[in-house]
Scaffold this motif. Structure first.
Motif, PDB file in Angstrom:
ATOM      1  N   SER A   5       0.950  -1.409   0.025  1.00 39.52           N
ATOM      2  CA  SER A   5      -0.006  -0.054   0.097  1.00 39.52           C
ATOM      3  C   SER A   5       0.899   1.397  -0.009  1.00 39.52           C
ATOM      4  CB  SER A   5      -0.957  -0.068   1.217  1.00 39.52           C
ATOM      5  OG  SER A   5      -0.049   0.154   2.427  1.00 39.52           O
ATOM      6  N   TYR A  39      -8.524  -1.416  -2.722  1.00 37.41           N
ATOM      7  CA  TYR A  39      -7.699  -1.062  -3.814  1.00 37.41           C
ATOM      8  C   TYR A  39      -8.132   0.370  -4.198  1.00 37.41           C
ATOM      9  CZ  TYR A  39      -7.198  -0.671  -9.111  1.00 37.41           C
ATOM     10  OH  TYR A  39      -6.581  -0.059 -10.144  1.00 37.41           O
ATOM     11  N   LYS A  44      -3.737   3.005  -7.952  1.00 36.26           N
ATOM     12  CA  LYS A  44      -4.101   1.771  -8.729  1.00 36.26           C
ATOM     13  C   LYS A  44      -3.103   0.688  -8.002  1.00 36.26           C
ATOM     14  CE  LYS A  44      -5.719   3.355 -12.873  1.00 36.26           C
ATOM     15  NZ  LYS A  44      -5.752   3.296 -14.202  1.00 36.26           N
ATOM     16  N   GLN A  45      -3.065   0.741  -6.621  1.00 36.78           N
ATOM     17  CA  GLN A  45      -2.405  -0.203  -5.607  1.00 36.78           C
ATOM     18  C   GLN A  45      -3.423  -0.885  -4.859  1.00 36.78           C
ATOM     19  OE1 GLN A  45       0.468   2.249  -3.941  1.00 36.78           O
ATOM     20  NE2 GLN A  45       2.076   1.716  -5.498  1.00 36.78           N
ATOM     21  N   CYS A  46      -2.895  -2.353  -4.706  1.00 32.64           N
ATOM     22  CA  CYS A  46      -3.956  -3.081  -3.751  1.00 32.64           C
ATOM     23  C   CYS A  46      -3.231  -3.141  -2.468  1.00 32.64           C
ATOM     24  CB  CYS A  46      -4.096  -4.589  -4.250  1.00 32.64           C
ATOM     25  SG  CYS A  46      -5.127  -4.746  -5.820  1.00 32.64           S
ATOM     26  N   ILE A  64      -2.337 -10.338  -6.767  1.00 30.94           N
ATOM     27  CA  ILE A  64      -2.619  -8.946  -5.954  1.00 30.94           C
ATOM     28  C   ILE A  64      -1.547  -8.290  -5.880  1.00 30.94           C
ATOM     29  CG2 ILE A  64      -3.496  -8.121  -3.735  1.00 30.94           C
ATOM     30  CD1 ILE A  64      -5.321 -10.849  -3.478  1.00 30.94           C
ATOM     31  N   CYS A  68      -2.566  -4.327 -10.114  1.00 31.78           N
ATOM     32  CA  CYS A  68      -4.227  -3.896 -10.731  1.00 31.78           C
ATOM     33  C   CYS A  68      -4.899  -5.164 -11.433  1.00 31.78           C
ATOM     34  CB  CYS A  68      -4.134  -2.762 -11.569  1.00 31.78           C
ATOM     35  SG  CYS A  68      -3.000  -3.169 -13.150  1.00 31.78           S
ATOM     36  N   HIS A  71      -8.556  -4.277 -11.658  1.00 28.02           N
ATOM     37  CA  HIS A  71      -8.911  -3.165 -12.497  1.00 28.02           C
ATOM     38  C   HIS A  71      -9.423  -3.772 -13.919  1.00 28.02           C
ATOM     39  CE1 HIS A  71      -9.319   0.590 -14.258  1.00 28.02           C
ATOM     40  NE2 HIS A  71      -9.212   1.252 -13.396  1.00 28.02           N
ATOM     41  N   ARG A 136     -11.043   4.785  -2.473  1.00 28.73           N
ATOM     42  CA  ARG A 136     -10.634   3.229  -2.337  1.00 28.73           C
ATOM     43  C   ARG A 136     -12.059   2.591  -2.672  1.00 28.73           C
ATOM     44  NH1 ARG A 136      -6.459   3.022   1.773  1.00 28.73           N
ATOM     45  NH2 ARG A 136      -5.709   5.116   2.042  1.00 28.73           N
TER      46      ARG A 136
END
Ligand code: C2E
Ligand code: MG
Ligand code: MG
Length: 581
Positions: A5, A39, A44-46, A64, A68, A71, A136
């Protein structure tokens, strides 16, 4: 902070807040086969809570971490969604027109391992940032199939016996296993119990009263054990059988037994109710080898059988004597089939004779197991085991066949032939093909029906006696002789003489021993013989061991006997010599 994150940036207060929320949710989700993925629409990070990683399927983690896949742009999710569900997944994962606060749900099949997809209930919520802009997406994946399993398990754990509302056998086994496994150093007592002569109580006072008594015992066990099933488990196994498992403390076991006996005596019924208890104490070996709860219960049951319906003892502990008997039984069971195939079973014959002349008038076929290392094993050891596991029907068929073969040979050789009786076990009675099999076997060897007789024994169970009645009737209709074996034993009743059609009454002196100082016993024997004579039933007394017994029997009108005083069971060749001599 998790690297997925942050990627090096310091988390804001708001991020920390969101993450702590996520962490709390993840604790809740731990037991629900769910996990949450966050997300970030901007970066665009998980993000996935490290504690939850164990719930994420192997390949997913990697995906993961790669970023992305959730997405729609990346279209990576296609790798984990079943082809058939891709269309709806595309709509679900299309975040382009997602609004802050929006909630979506989808049921789809996701990849879990090689060639395996499972149903997941998937839901998402879109959160906004401080300025109200969508920021988010929290996506919850719940494995619906595993959730169903959990539900089933829960249902199973809570399964109750409908009569007593105690846990039922399945849940007892499950909980007891859990209890024993969680305290590996602790020794436990498994106590199996039931009410002596409960069948009689049901018959005398009705099943409603019987049910009340069972409920009462259930309440008493629960009262004694307390509500915490982690420390002591219990259940109603079936009918009047209950089981309790608790940590072994000699005092506590005795306390429970006394408490239940006293409670039962206090029950308002004009019947002295008593329970029998079998106790098995677990040992280290059981824990080490993870011996199943049902085996522990079987051992408690073996102990209980040794005191069932005894007037003196009501409690028995599983000990070495019982263990040895069980091992002997296991050997019998493991070797029986091979023994039959390799002719280790042999038919012995015990002559029946006229007492005044000594003339042989027939014989009883009695099976012997000629064991290669243990020598001759008597039927008293293996017949009860075979009756339990059903092998007795094969053995009885073998004895009948061997008997028919023998009679055929005597007939062919022009020898003198006396009728031979074979025993039919009580457990054979329920075999619907029995009569047909008997007829077929006798016909195959062309044996005249009056040369074969069948010995039947009454049973403690009324329903068995209905079967007995039917079989006796059918056998007689087919011109076979029917003998009521072991008359005078605990099972036989005078009433059956009126109902069950037999030709011969076999009175066993084991159960009705005559004696010079037991006048009442002699009167009973005399009366039975009188009654049989008047009913036109032939009588044969077995177990005659002395001259005095033989003389007494002759004096009361008995002519025929079978017993060690005359002849012991013997191999066929010896019997042939006796007949000739
Ligand atoms: P049973 O049918 O009542 O057979 C009579 C038993 O009494 C035989 O024991 C016999 O040896 C024994 N006996 C005979 N005379 C005397 C005596 O004077 N004194 C004493 N103490 N005993 C005597 P065995 O051969 O050990 O058989 C025991 C039981 O096993 C039989 O009782 C029968 O119930 C069962 N059995 C034997 N062979 C078979 C069989 O082929 N099939 C079935 N189903 N049961 C069998
Ligand atoms: Mg017999
Ligand atoms: Mg007998």
């Amino acid at each position: 902070m998790d690297q997925e994150s942050s990627k090096g940036q310091q988390p804001s207060q708001r991020e920390r807040f969101l993450e702590s929320n996520l962490l709390r949710d993840s604790r809740i989700l731990e037991h629900t086969h769910s996990f949450i993925v966050e997300y970030n629409l901007k970066t665009k990070q998980c993000f996935i809570d490290p504690a939850q990683r164990q719930y994420v399927y192997g390949d997913w983690q990697e995906k993961i971490q790669q970023g992305c896949w959730l997405h729609a742009d990346g279209a990576d999710f296609k790798q984990v969604v079943l082809k058939d569900d891709i269309q709806k997944a595309e709509v679900f994962f299309d975040f382009s027109d997602l609004k802050a606060g929006e909630h979506r749900e989808m049921d789809a099949r996701f990849y879990v391992e090689a060639h395996t997809y499972e149903w997941f209930r998937t839901s998402l919520v879109c959160y906004a940032d401080a300025r109200g802009q969508k920021e988010r997406v929290l996506i919850t994946f719940t494995n619906a199939e595993q959730e169903l399993e959990t539900l089933k398990k829960l249902k199973f754990l809570l399964a109750k016996d409908p009569l007593t509302h105690m846990p039922n056998l399945d849940s007892f086994v499950h909980m007891t296993d859990g209890m024993i496994q969680s305290q590996k150093d602790q020794s436990y007592a498994v106590i199996r119990m039931d009410i002596d002569k409960f069948r009689m109580i049901n018959q005398m006072y009705g099943t409603k009263e019987g049910d009340n008594i069972l409920r009462y015992i259930g309440v008493k066990i629960q009262e004694w054990a307390g509500p915490v099933m982690e420390l002591c488990t219990y259940c109603r196994v079936s009918s009047d059988v209950f089981c309790v498992c608790m940590p072994t403390e000699a005092d506590a076991i005795a306390e429970l037994i006394d408490f239940l006996q006293l409670s039962l005596r206090a029950y308002p019924l004009k019947f002295d109710m008593v329970m029998s208890f079998g106790v098995y104490i677990t040992c280290e070996e059981d824990r080490r080898e993870h011996i199943s709860v049902s085996t522990l219960m079987d051992r408690a049951a073996s102990a209980q059988r040794t005191v069932k319906d005894s007037y003196v003892n009501h409690v028995a502990y599983y000990d070495n004597v019982i263990r040895k008997k069980e091992i002997a039984e296991q050997i019998i069971v493991s070797e029986m089939k091979k023994a039959l195939e390799t002719n280790q079973f042999q038919v012995y014959l015990q002559p029946k004779c006229e007492m005044d002349t000594g003339k042989i008038i027939g014989a009883e076929a009695l099976v012997r197991w000629i064991h290669p290392s243990q020598g001759i094993i008597s039927p008293g050891e293996f017949v009860p085991v075979f009756e339990k596991n059903g092998f007795i029907s094969e053995l009885d068929h073998f004895v009948l066949r061997a008997t028919c073969e023998m009679i055929r040979r005597w007939l062919d050789e022009g020898k003198k032939v006396c009728p031979i009786s074979v025993n039919i076990s009580r457990t054979d009675l329920y075999d619907p093909n029995l009569l047909a099999q008997i007829k077929e076997c006798v016909a195959q060897f062309g044996v005249p029906h009056d040369l074969i007789a069948f010995e039947l024994t009454e049973s403690a169970f009324v329903s068995d006696n209905m079967q007995l009645y039917n079989l006796a009737k059918l056998l007689r209709e087919n011109q076979f002789h029917v003998m009521m074996d072991d008359f005078g034993s605990g099972y036989s009743s005078l009433n059956s003489l009126r109902e069950i059609p037999v030709d011969v009454l076999k009175i066993d002196l084991k159960f009705l021993p005559p004696s010079t100082d037991d006048k009442r016993g002699n009167v009973i024997l005399h009366s039975i013989v009188d009654m049989a004579n008047r009913l036109g039933l032939e009588v044969i007394v077995e177990g005659v061991e002395t001259m005095e017994q033989a003389q007494f029997l002759l004096s009361i009108g008995c002519r025929n006997a079978q017993g060690f005083y005359f002849y012991k069971p013997m191999p066929v060749s010896e019997y042939e010599r006796c007949l000739e001599g």
